[in-house]
Design a protein around this motif. Sequence first.
Motif, PDB file in Angstrom:
ATOM      1  N   THR A 193      47.793  48.315  47.598  1.00 26.65           N
ATOM      2  CA  THR A 193      46.407  48.328  47.154  1.00 26.65           C
ATOM      3  C   THR A 193      46.235  47.200  46.150  1.00 26.65           C
ATOM      4  OG1 THR A 193      46.236  50.736  47.441  1.00 26.65           O
ATOM      5  CG2 THR A 193      44.584  49.668  46.053  1.00 26.65           C
ATOM      6  N   PRO A 194      45.553  46.114  46.518  1.00 25.65           N
ATOM      7  CA  PRO A 194      45.416  44.967  45.614  1.00 25.65           C
ATOM      8  C   PRO A 194      44.698  45.336  44.318  1.00 25.65           C
ATOM      9  CG  PRO A 194      44.768  44.374  47.849  1.00 25.65           C
ATOM     10  CD  PRO A 194      44.898  45.869  47.820  1.00 25.65           C
ATOM     11  N   SER A 195      45.024  44.629  43.267  1.00 26.68           N
ATOM     12  CA  SER A 195      44.364  44.845  41.987  1.00 26.68           C
ATOM     13  C   SER A 195      42.880  44.543  42.101  1.00 26.68           C
ATOM     14  CB  SER A 195      44.986  43.932  40.924  1.00 26.68           C
ATOM     15  OG  SER A 195      44.188  43.888  39.762  1.00 26.68           O
ATOM     16  N   ALA A 196      42.044  45.481  41.638  1.00 23.55           N
ATOM     17  CA  ALA A 196      40.594  45.283  41.693  1.00 23.55           C
ATOM     18  C   ALA A 196      40.150  44.124  40.806  1.00 23.55           C
ATOM     19  CB  ALA A 196      39.884  46.574  41.275  1.00 23.55           C
ATOM     20  N   ASP A 197      40.982  43.756  39.828  1.00 25.81           N
ATOM     21  CA  ASP A 197      40.653  42.627  38.962  1.00 25.81           C
ATOM     22  C   ASP A 197      40.834  41.294  39.674  1.00 25.81           C
ATOM     23  OD1 ASP A 197      40.093  44.331  36.849  1.00 25.81           O
ATOM     24  OD2 ASP A 197      42.163  44.285  36.102  1.00 25.81           O
ATOM     25  N   LYS A 198      41.634  41.302  40.755  1.00 24.75           N
ATOM     26  CA  LYS A 198      41.923  40.058  41.466  1.00 24.75           C
ATOM     27  C   LYS A 198      41.252  39.987  42.838  1.00 24.75           C
ATOM     28  CE  LYS A 198      46.433  39.648  39.211  1.00 24.75           C
ATOM     29  NZ  LYS A 198      47.915  39.594  39.398  1.00 24.75           N
ATOM     30  N   LEU A 199      40.915  41.139  43.410  1.00 29.94           N
ATOM     31  CA  LEU A 199      40.225  41.184  44.698  1.00 29.94           C
ATOM     32  C   LEU A 199      39.186  42.291  44.642  1.00 29.94           C
ATOM     33  CD1 LEU A 199      40.176  39.974  47.617  1.00 29.94           C
ATOM     34  CD2 LEU A 199      41.606  41.909  48.292  1.00 29.94           C
ATOM     35  N   LEU A 208      46.168  47.260  52.187  1.00 35.66           N
ATOM     36  CA  LEU A 208      46.898  46.480  53.175  1.00 35.66           C
ATOM     37  C   LEU A 208      48.247  47.126  53.421  1.00 35.66           C
ATOM     38  CD1 LEU A 208      45.278  44.158  51.240  1.00 35.66           C
ATOM     39  CD2 LEU A 208      46.156  42.742  53.097  1.00 35.66           C
ATOM     40  N   SER A 209      48.795  46.871  54.593  1.00 35.48           N
ATOM     41  CA  SER A 209      50.130  47.374  54.889  1.00 35.48           C
ATOM     42  C   SER A 209      50.842  46.421  55.831  1.00 35.48           C
ATOM     43  CB  SER A 209      50.073  48.784  55.504  1.00 35.48           C
ATOM     44  OG  SER A 209      49.448  48.751  56.775  1.00 35.48           O
ATOM     45  N   TYR A 210      52.149  46.563  55.856  1.00 32.31           N
ATOM     46  CA  TYR A 210      53.006  45.764  56.743  1.00 32.31           C
ATOM     47  C   TYR A 210      54.111  46.693  57.233  1.00 32.31           C
ATOM     48  CZ  TYR A 210      56.657  42.333  57.943  1.00 32.31           C
ATOM     49  OH  TYR A 210      57.647  41.612  58.574  1.00 32.31           O
ATOM     50  N   PHE A 229      36.053  42.787  51.301  1.00 30.65           N
ATOM     51  CA  PHE A 229      36.115  42.160  49.981  1.00 30.65           C
ATOM     52  C   PHE A 229      34.788  41.472  49.691  1.00 30.65           C
ATOM     53  CE2 PHE A 229      38.627  40.033  53.239  1.00 30.65           C
ATOM     54  CZ  PHE A 229      37.970  38.819  53.397  1.00 30.65           C
ATOM     55  N   ASP A 230      34.432  41.405  48.409  1.00 30.26           N
ATOM     56  CA  ASP A 230      33.137  40.872  48.002  1.00 30.26           C
ATOM     57  C   ASP A 230      33.116  39.348  47.929  1.00 30.26           C
ATOM     58  OD1 ASP A 230      31.778  43.316  47.701  1.00 30.26           O
ATOM     59  OD2 ASP A 230      32.627  43.624  45.703  1.00 30.26           O
ATOM     60  N   ASN A 231      34.224  38.770  47.506  1.00 35.26           N
ATOM     61  CA  ASN A 231      34.284  37.338  47.234  1.00 35.26           C
ATOM     62  C   ASN A 231      35.403  36.709  48.057  1.00 35.26           C
ATOM     63  OD1 ASN A 231      34.504  34.758  46.192  1.00 35.26           O
ATOM     64  ND2 ASN A 231      34.325  35.399  44.054  1.00 35.26           N
ATOM     65  N   ILE A 232      35.042  35.888  49.047  1.00 36.71           N
ATOM     66  CA  ILE A 232      36.059  35.295  49.928  1.00 36.71           C
ATOM     67  C   ILE A 232      37.048  34.447  49.142  1.00 36.71           C
ATOM     68  CG2 ILE A 232      36.443  33.770  51.906  1.00 36.71           C
ATOM     69  CD1 ILE A 232      33.753  34.569  52.993  1.00 36.71           C
ATOM     70  N   GLN A 233      36.587  33.790  48.080  1.00 37.87           N
ATOM     71  CA  GLN A 233      37.482  32.948  47.297  1.00 37.87           C
ATOM     72  C   GLN A 233      38.655  33.745  46.730  1.00 37.87           C
ATOM     73  OE1 GLN A 233      34.776  31.088  44.483  1.00 37.87           O
ATOM     74  NE2 GLN A 233      34.630  29.245  45.765  1.00 37.87           N
ATOM     75  N   GLU A 234      38.418  35.029  46.455  1.00 28.38           N
ATOM     76  CA  GLU A 234      39.481  35.868  45.899  1.00 28.38           C
ATOM     77  C   GLU A 234      40.542  36.227  46.938  1.00 28.38           C
ATOM     78  OE1 GLU A 234      36.891  38.154  42.407  1.00 28.38           O
ATOM     79  OE2 GLU A 234      37.433  39.224  44.247  1.00 28.38           O
ATOM     80  N   LEU A 235      40.266  35.933  48.215  1.00 24.78           N
ATOM     81  CA  LEU A 235      41.245  36.228  49.261  1.00 24.78           C
ATOM     82  C   LEU A 235      42.537  35.444  49.059  1.00 24.78           C
ATOM     83  CD1 LEU A 235      41.667  37.811  51.938  1.00 24.78           C
ATOM     84  CD2 LEU A 235      40.903  35.758  53.134  1.00 24.78           C
ATOM     85  N   VAL A 236      42.476  34.381  48.277  1.00 27.40           N
ATOM     86  CA  VAL A 236      43.681  33.593  48.011  1.00 27.40           C
ATOM     87  C   VAL A 236      44.750  34.461  47.339  1.00 27.40           C
ATOM     88  CG1 VAL A 236      43.036  32.740  45.710  1.00 27.40           C
ATOM     89  CG2 VAL A 236      44.439  31.302  47.238  1.00 27.40           C
ATOM     90  N   TYR A 237      44.322  35.510  46.663  1.00 22.42           N
ATOM     91  CA  TYR A 237      45.255  36.476  46.054  1.00 22.42           C
ATOM     92  C   TYR A 237      46.088  37.155  47.135  1.00 22.42           C
ATOM     93  CZ  TYR A 237      46.524  40.951  43.733  1.00 22.42           C
ATOM     94  OH  TYR A 237      47.179  42.056  43.248  1.00 22.42           O
ATOM     95  N   VAL A 238      45.436  37.564  48.223  1.00 20.40           N
ATOM     96  CA  VAL A 238      46.166  38.141  49.354  1.00 20.40           C
ATOM     97  C   VAL A 238      47.002  37.069  50.044  1.00 20.40           C
ATOM     98  CG1 VAL A 238      45.924  39.250  51.610  1.00 20.40           C
ATOM     99  CG2 VAL A 238      44.454  39.960  49.719  1.00 20.40           C
ATOM    100  N   GLY A 271      38.075  38.773  60.420  1.00 21.32           N
ATOM    101  CA  GLY A 271      38.125  37.337  60.151  1.00 21.32           C
ATOM    102  C   GLY A 271      39.497  36.882  59.743  1.00 21.32           C
ATOM    103  N   LEU A 272      40.179  37.660  58.891  1.00 21.50           N
ATOM    104  CA  LEU A 272      41.510  37.276  58.428  1.00 21.50           C
ATOM    105  C   LEU A 272      42.504  37.204  59.574  1.00 21.50           C
ATOM    106  CD1 LEU A 272      43.581  36.673  56.226  1.00 21.50           C
ATOM    107  CD2 LEU A 272      43.884  39.151  55.944  1.00 21.50           C
ATOM    108  N   MET A 273      42.530  38.231  60.418  1.00 23.55           N
ATOM    109  CA  MET A 273      43.517  38.257  61.503  1.00 23.55           C
ATOM    110  C   MET A 273      43.229  37.178  62.547  1.00 23.55           C
ATOM    111  SD  MET A 273      45.284  40.475  60.089  1.00 23.55           S
ATOM    112  CE  MET A 273      45.242  41.974  59.092  1.00 23.55           C
ATOM    113  N   GLN A 274      41.948  36.897  62.811  1.00 23.75           N
ATOM    114  CA  GLN A 274      41.627  35.822  63.736  1.00 23.75           C
ATOM    115  C   GLN A 274      42.054  34.468  63.172  1.00 23.75           C
ATOM    116  OE1 GLN A 274      37.750  36.116  66.053  1.00 23.75           O
ATOM    117  NE2 GLN A 274      37.428  37.736  64.555  1.00 23.75           N
ATOM    118  N   THR A 275      41.896  34.292  61.867  1.00 26.16           N
ATOM    119  CA  THR A 275      42.320  33.048  61.232  1.00 26.16           C
ATOM    120  C   THR A 275      43.836  32.892  61.302  1.00 26.16           C
ATOM    121  OG1 THR A 275      40.425  33.101  59.720  1.00 26.16           O
ATOM    122  CG2 THR A 275      42.300  31.739  59.076  1.00 26.16           C
ATOM    123  N   LEU A 276      44.555  33.957  61.017  1.00 27.91           N
ATOM    124  CA  LEU A 276      46.018  33.912  61.099  1.00 27.91           C
ATOM    125  C   LEU A 276      46.478  33.644  62.525  1.00 27.91           C
ATOM    126  CD1 LEU A 276      46.938  36.879  58.712  1.00 27.91           C
ATOM    127  CD2 LEU A 276      47.185  34.425  58.245  1.00 27.91           C
TER     128      LEU A 276
END
Length: 304
Positions: A193-199, A208-210, A229-238, A271-276
């Motif tokens: 579960t990503p930090s809400a402060d970062k995503l 997320l899981s693996y 997620f609200d802000n795509i720029q924050e996806l860099v954290y993931v 969008g993320l999985m299609q990009t990957l």
Amino acid sequence: SDMATVICLDDYHLNDREGRKVSGLTALNTAEQKFDLMFEHVQALKNGETVMKPIYNHVNGTLDTPEKIEPTPVIIIEGLHPFVDERVRDLIDFSLYLDISSDVKLNWKIQRDMEERGHSLESIMASIEARKPDFDAYIEPQKEFADYVIEVLPTDLDEEDKQTLKVRAIQKKGVADFNPTYLFDEGSEITWTPSADKLSSPAPGMKLSYTQEQYFGNDVSVLTMDGTFDNIQELVYVESNLGNANSKFYGEVTQAMLSLADSPGSNNGTGLMQTLAAFAIRELYNKKSAAAKLAANKEVAAAA
């Protein structure tokens, strides 16, 4: 383009729309597809040969005059039956299947046809049920043969939520020139579960899981994103915690998502999985091109 050609397999329908009314079969039925011609054309294009491809006109449902297709370095075939014919499967370097669950399809169709087009719920359900037997018989079984499956499901975070999606990238192990994307530690089992402060993520949140699983008897790695997620720029954290993302530089995955910010799925796992998947295909092409160039150079050297 000079780099890639996209072949829509609907062009290989046996009959036009009127012909299918006579046969009583839907376009999903494999009896309505010219598999021999489809195989011949895919094989010819892969061998660098020009073909005269038929055209199915989706506007009026007719079969139009064939068009000349020149070979390009990348050939993409997409449609209802890409993996039915074993001969065609053997020609494919990498295969991807988009698996949208029945619940998600229904929710999307209700939103489009009921809310936007004014259709009744009864007519929507009748339309879905009419196609379901052929879909189950001829389309869905093909996912067994895919190297990469993007599975779109309702969220597990709130059973009342009909909008949020859980998306799984089911990545087959042992595919030539392909290494599955992983989260934190390759081969491990992780729920994060990503930090809400970062995503920042709206309710019901983000998870997320693996995992390592079996899929139709094959070993697969599964990367999952549940939530938006609200802000795509924050996806860099993931992105910073992904391995084998096949990016050329730090932040390229996020940059690609930002370039499609107005497209559906840009704020969730679709969008993320299609990009990957796109990055994996790019890397696979680069590896195969390098290997082909090396082999050609060796042949030239041997002949000298």
